[in-house]
Write an enzyme that holds these catalytic residues in place. Sequence first.
Site: not given
Length: 567
Positions: A141, A182, A304
């Site tokens: 992330y 991400d 998302h």
Amino acid sequence: MKIVTWNINGIRTFRGGIQKALDCLDADIVCFQETKVTRDLLDERTAIVDGYSSYFSFSRGRSGYSGVATYCKDSATPFAAEEGLTGLLTTHDDKVGCYGDLTEFSDEELQLLDNEGRAVITQHRIMCQDQMQTVTVVNVYCPRADPEKPERKQFKLRFYKVLQHRAESLLKAGSHVIVLGDVNTSHRPIDHCDPNDIDVFEENPGRKWLNGFLHHDASEKTNEEGFDEECDVTSTEPHSGKFVDIFRYFHPTRTSAFTCWSTLTGARQTNYGTRIDYIFADYLLATEYFEAADLMPEVEGSDHCPVWGKLSCSLLPSPKLPPLCTRHLPEFTGKQQKLSRFLVKVDQKSMDVLPGSQEAEERRENVNPLGVGNISGKKRTLTVESAAPKGKKTKTTKTTSKPQGSLLSFFKPKLTNGVPSMETPVSHKDEVTSSPYFQKECTAKQEVSSVTGRDTEAAEGVYDGSSKATQDSENLMETKCERLTPKPTVEASDPKKGASSVFWKSVLHGPPPPPPCKVHGEPCVLRTVKKEGPNLGRQFFVCARPQGHTSNPEARCNFFAWVDKGK
């Protein structure tokens, strides 16, 4: 073998439990980002899921922030797992290793990069074309570059660099590598809903890093839609980076393929988003063994959507779980901790580990059970009656055989000279008892408890409607409730009350009526400026429709109007 990545924006938002989400995704390896859970908040239902093993990384500095988790089916149990990218968070023997050259980073900087809980690495054995190989899955992330915090931009770029060092080092050691999660950067104009800064789009530092990290394949094309038709995507000769964007490898020209949308503007309704969630694989793995990849915009529950990829390889599970697995955490092993662990003197040399690591937290909790100075920022609550935090005085409670009275007894008038008086006038402190709620709830059962000094359960045992003493108590307390009821001091027709009402209405007026937007003629919505600056706190009206491209007639129009301060 199927693998999925998804920024879930909080793992505790799954009301039905994580099990249902995992079953719906139906993948061998599921990687979540932004779990927003720290170890002290991790519950067993989330940590221990039937049919899966899980591996977490938690933020050490902030609660409800960042965090990643990887769930592996029992048929995909990894033979090694590790938290973080730098190796500083791992002290057990079964670690993945291969960290690359990190000499340009100080230990303090590396610790800060890993202390936000942004990476979990699992290593698996796979069978490809009758040959056993190794694949390392790096679940990340990546930080967001906050425009209002310039230091975070540098933090993000440094994180990218450490990530690249680790991924390329693993690849050099002979393992296939998949980096997914991400990444917080849209790579090409085709990956962005409205790249207005098209002239300087490529100058973004995050995009420059992606250009160097990724192989110049389908994602590098640049015709009128952002692509160059002459680029040979099937070429086996690497042109630049060592990794391939799997989605673009299979869908090089697909437009409006986004994975993240703003929830504040309702942009998902008009598909006005960006593609910042990726699956990257080393060039050989991508071209030889990946069969398909796609997005899942139909799956809701976050800002998302999931991204999946499928390989032709089969997984070979490890016979034992790695030490990082949540099933090995003391709070989930089902073994009660001995009190001696909190009292034994620990060798200081054994404490010489990274302060942010899980092992260090466990050891420090044994030495300092109250959590004083805990680096995690979230003190664990322990039941230790003999100790108290520094700076706080402990109150000595007298223990008597007299049972505790009812809650109503705390709202009675104070006693004078230790003698109960039913004629005590109502003071300001007793105004709460004069409310209609307390008048209504002043039942015989509660009042017997107050007069006799018994708790509610004891009162229930003696109140059967036949005892004269009980009846007397009931009558006595009814009289008391009447005396506690204050008489109105202001009549409804009092002109002062009317004037006061007019005054407060003039001061605390509600929001102004929304004007219609000029294009759709629909009532606008009221918004407030929350960004630091001269307009902080000001209110304004905008079109109520979701944000979208200017060419979309269903999207928000450009109506904007400030709310006058006088209104």
